[in-house]
Design a protein around this motif. Structure first.
Motif, mmCIF file in Angstrom:
data_model
loop_
_atom_site.group_PDB
_atom_site.id
_atom_site.type_symbol
_atom_site.label_atom_id
_atom_site.label_comp_id
_atom_site.label_asym_id
_atom_site.label_seq_id
_atom_site.Cartn_x
_atom_site.Cartn_y
_atom_site.Cartn_z
ATOM 1 N N GLN A 195 0.859 -1.180 0.000
ATOM 2 C CA GLN A 195 0.000 0.000 0.000
ATOM 3 C C GLN A 195 0.897 1.232 0.000
ATOM 4 O O GLN A 195 1.746 1.395 0.885
ATOM 5 C CB GLN A 195 -0.906 -0.009 1.228
ATOM 6 N N VAL A 196 0.708 2.096 -0.997
ATOM 7 C CA VAL A 196 1.573 3.255 -1.192
ATOM 8 C C VAL A 196 0.748 4.530 -1.081
ATOM 9 O O VAL A 196 -0.311 4.655 -1.711
ATOM 10 C CB VAL A 196 2.277 3.194 -2.562
ATOM 11 N N LEU A 197 1.248 5.465 -0.289
ATOM 12 C CA LEU A 197 0.610 6.770 -0.109
ATOM 13 C C LEU A 197 1.559 7.835 -0.643
ATOM 14 O O LEU A 197 2.725 7.894 -0.242
ATOM 15 C CB LEU A 197 0.315 7.014 1.375
ATOM 16 N N ILE A 198 1.082 8.668 -1.565
ATOM 17 C CA ILE A 198 1.919 9.662 -2.239
ATOM 18 C C ILE A 198 1.265 11.030 -2.123
ATOM 19 O O ILE A 198 0.055 11.172 -2.294
ATOM 20 C CB ILE A 198 2.105 9.300 -3.730
ATOM 21 N N THR A 199 2.084 12.047 -1.833
ATOM 22 C CA THR A 199 1.598 13.425 -1.932
ATOM 23 C C THR A 199 2.183 14.054 -3.192
ATOM 24 O O THR A 199 3.305 13.732 -3.589
ATOM 25 C CB THR A 199 1.994 14.270 -0.709
ATOM 26 N N ALA A 200 1.418 14.938 -3.819
ATOM 27 C CA ALA A 200 1.868 15.512 -5.091
ATOM 28 C C ALA A 200 1.334 16.919 -5.260
ATOM 29 O O ALA A 200 0.322 17.306 -4.673
ATOM 30 C CB ALA A 200 1.409 14.633 -6.257
ATOM 31 N N VAL A 239 -2.584 11.934 -2.531
ATOM 32 C CA VAL A 239 -3.100 13.168 -1.921
ATOM 33 C C VAL A 239 -2.538 14.321 -2.739
ATOM 34 O O VAL A 239 -1.333 14.574 -2.720
ATOM 35 C CB VAL A 239 -2.681 13.280 -0.447
ATOM 36 N N SER A 240 -3.406 15.005 -3.461
ATOM 37 C CA SER A 240 -2.949 15.954 -4.473
ATOM 38 C C SER A 240 -3.373 17.377 -4.173
ATOM 39 O O SER A 240 -4.547 17.657 -3.908
ATOM 40 C CB SER A 240 -3.488 15.552 -5.852
ATOM 41 N N GLY A 241 -2.406 18.286 -4.246
ATOM 42 C CA GLY A 241 -2.699 19.706 -4.257
ATOM 43 C C GLY A 241 -3.271 20.098 -5.604
ATOM 44 O O GLY A 241 -3.441 19.245 -6.489
ATOM 45 N N PRO A 242 -3.562 21.385 -5.825
ATOM 46 C CA PRO A 242 -4.207 21.820 -7.068
ATOM 47 C C PRO A 242 -3.321 21.582 -8.297
ATOM 48 O O PRO A 242 -2.216 22.111 -8.386
ATOM 49 C CB PRO A 242 -4.426 23.322 -6.849
ATOM 50 N N THR A 243 -3.775 20.762 -9.231
ATOM 51 C CA THR A 243 -3.078 20.528 -10.498
ATOM 52 C C THR A 243 -4.113 20.414 -11.608
ATOM 53 O O THR A 243 -5.312 20.298 -11.347
ATOM 54 C CB THR A 243 -2.245 19.226 -10.486
ATOM 55 N N ALA A 244 -3.618 20.399 -12.847
ATOM 56 C CA ALA A 244 -4.496 20.202 -14.007
ATOM 57 C C ALA A 244 -4.243 18.834 -14.635
ATOM 58 O O ALA A 244 -4.535 18.619 -15.808
ATOM 59 C CB ALA A 244 -4.254 21.301 -15.038
ATOM 60 N N VAL A 275 4.532 2.236 2.149
ATOM 61 C CA VAL A 275 5.489 3.201 1.603
ATOM 62 C C VAL A 275 4.811 4.562 1.536
ATOM 63 O O VAL A 275 3.713 4.689 0.979
ATOM 64 C CB VAL A 275 5.972 2.791 0.190
ATOM 65 N N PHE A 276 5.474 5.571 2.103
ATOM 66 C CA PHE A 276 4.977 6.946 2.011
ATOM 67 C C PHE A 276 5.989 7.759 1.221
ATOM 68 O O PHE A 276 7.163 7.845 1.582
ATOM 69 C CB PHE A 276 4.800 7.551 3.409
ATOM 70 N N VAL A 277 5.526 8.346 0.118
ATOM 71 C CA VAL A 277 6.400 9.135 -0.747
ATOM 72 C C VAL A 277 5.927 10.579 -0.720
ATOM 73 O O VAL A 277 4.845 10.902 -1.229
ATOM 74 C CB VAL A 277 6.409 8.604 -2.193
ATOM 75 N N SER A 278 6.722 11.450 -0.140
ATOM 76 C CA SER A 278 6.351 12.855 0.034
ATOM 77 C C SER A 278 6.943 13.680 -1.107
ATOM 78 O O SER A 278 8.047 14.209 -1.015
ATOM 79 C CB SER A 278 6.861 13.368 1.384
ATOM 80 N N VAL A 279 6.180 13.773 -2.198
ATOM 81 C CA VAL A 279 6.653 14.479 -3.389
ATOM 82 C C VAL A 279 6.140 15.914 -3.434
ATOM 83 O O VAL A 279 6.743 16.785 -4.053
ATOM 84 C CB VAL A 279 6.212 13.744 -4.683
ATOM 85 N N ALA A 280 5.021 16.176 -2.779
ATOM 86 C CA ALA A 280 4.376 17.481 -2.879
ATOM 87 C C ALA A 280 5.315 18.605 -2.455
ATOM 88 O O ALA A 280 6.133 18.451 -1.548
ATOM 89 C CB ALA A 280 3.124 17.509 -2.015
ATOM 90 N N ALA A 281 5.186 19.733 -3.136
ATOM 91 C CA ALA A 281 5.923 20.940 -2.760
ATOM 92 C C ALA A 281 5.071 21.701 -1.752
ATOM 93 O O ALA A 281 4.294 22.592 -2.101
ATOM 94 C CB ALA A 281 6.203 21.792 -3.997
ATOM 95 N N VAL A 282 5.198 21.306 -0.502
ATOM 96 C CA VAL A 282 4.356 21.860 0.559
ATOM 97 C C VAL A 282 4.901 23.215 0.996
ATOM 98 O O VAL A 282 6.100 23.364 1.267
ATOM 99 C CB VAL A 282 4.304 20.904 1.765
ATOM 100 N N ALA A 283 4.031 24.212 1.095
ATOM 101 C CA ALA A 283 4.450 25.537 1.553
ATOM 102 C C ALA A 283 4.972 25.457 2.976
ATOM 103 O O ALA A 283 4.311 24.906 3.862
ATOM 104 C CB ALA A 283 3.278 26.507 1.471
#
Length: 400
Positions: A195-200, A239-244, A275-283
């Protein structure tokens, strides 16, 4: 480390049977060729009433086959030789008649015969396309069940408006989705059962109802990782921030805006994560007191008080039940120093680092992987290719 290409070295026999969706098969052939596959097209006689062999020959650069007695094959055995070095037969569209022939083991045209004569190492994938009543008929359902029991991969059908004007299940799956099915088929299932959790993507911190603090992240790297993880057999939550960006096939997405929204979504979905992959560019910071009304222009300057946002990756990595955590470090300079500092301070098994000039917001990326063994630079490549290489590295570390 060189990222692995997608379908390079793979041979796919594309079977086209006689349905109106045959026009979509030309686009499918183009996508397969673009992905690096060696594509051989076999058409039934009725398929040629909808689209001509010359179209497929121009797209694939190879002769199109339809006659089992075609003298162009030196030994006259096209039904044998066309699949001996192929890894997949993909029939799209597969009409009700075509599916019936396959289920019954018929061998009265070239396409049905080569399916019957294929080796075990050559898989069969079928994309049904027919009127909704034909698809729902008990005979078709029996034939489909027989093919699935025989190990055939069934892709679709999709539902929607049909050429006959009716609406329902029976449309051929779109070419891009069929390409994704092929890519998934050929991807080793190195993350099967994981189970993989990703932020983007970026986060968006409100200043007032119309203004925000954000950044230039496109989200492409996170979405590419989500797609690659699904292909590798993982269950993926993004888990996604605003994208197109379009949601990758098979991925569950949770849309968020602010860093605090993202933190809450991650914590609410962390249970069972491997697996947690923290890719998002978090402010890193947010306005201390967002205005409930639009701030009107009044002076030559304006002061904005900022406060720290939660460090999502640090919080997850510090948990007693922390999953395998992967961080990303996008730096403007001194990449090695900052990336290694981030890995050590947060006690991460892996950090993916890049200079913002090498990938932020762009289609490709140039990254370095940092783990206990040191630094592992990847060659510049598309973000999809880089994502595959990153997940292969993660898989090796998990096994180790």
């Amino acid at each position: 480390m060189k990222p692995v290409s997608e379908l390079s070295g793979r041979t796919v026999v594309l079977g086209v049977s006689g349905g109106v969706a045959a026009y979509k098969s030309a686009e499918l052939a183009r996508l397969l060729v673009k992905a690096g596959a060696d594509v051989r097209v076999v058409m039934t006689e009725s398929a040629q009433h909808f689209v001509g062999p010359a179209t497929f020959q121009a797209i694939t650069g190879q002769a199109v086959w339809s006659d089992p007695w075609d003298a162009r094959m030196p030994n006259g055995m096209a039904h044998i030789d066309l699949t001996r070095d192929a890894q997949l037969i993909l029939i799209a569209p597969a009409t009700a008649d075509c599916i019936a022939r396959l289920a019954q083991g018929r061998a009265d045209d070239l396409l049905s015969t080569l399916c019957l004569a294929r080796d075990e190492g050559c898989a069969l994938m079928v994309a049904p396309a027919m009127n909704r009543q034909m698809w729902e008929h008990p005979a078709t359902r029996r034939n489909v069940a027989t093919l699935v029991d025989d190990g055939t991969y069934m892709e679709g059908p999709a539902a929607g408006e049909q050429a006959c004007g009716e609406v329902g299940a029976g449309r051929m799956v779109e070419p891009a989705d069929l390409l994704e099915a092929v890519l998934s088929h050929f991807t080793p299932k190195s993350l099967a059962g994981r189970q993989v959790l990703i932020t983007a993507g970026p986060t968006s911190e409100a200043i007032d109802p119309v203004r925000v603090i954000t950044n230039l992240s496109s989200g492409r790297m996170g979405y590419a990782l989500a797609q690659a993880a699904v292909r590798a057999g993982a269950r993926v939550t993004l888990v996604s921030g605003p994208t197109a960006l379009a949601l990758p096939r098979g991925v569950r997405r949770i849309d968020v805006a602010s860093a605090r929204d993202m933190r809450d979504a991650v914590m609410n979905n962390l249970s069972g994560t491997d697996v947690f992959v923290s890719v998002a560019a978090v402010a890193d910071y947010r306005p201390a007191s967002p205005s409930g009304r639009k701030i009107k222009k009044s002076a030559d300057s304006m002061s904005l008080e900022l406060v720290r946002n939660p460090d999502i990756l640090a919080e997850v990595a510090a948990r007693a039940d922390a999953p395998f955590c992967v961080g990303f470090a996008a730096e403007s300079h001194e990449l090695d120093s900052y990336a290694q500092d981030k890995r050590r301070s947060k006690r991460l098994p892996l950090v993916v680092g890049n200079l913002v000039s090498d990938g932020l917001g762009s289609e490709d990326n140039l990254v370095v992987l940092y783990d206990d063994e040191g630094r592992h630079p990847l060659e510049r490549a598309s973000k999809a290719a880089v994502a595959r290489a990153i997940l292969e590295h993660i898989s090796r570390l998990l096994k180790g």
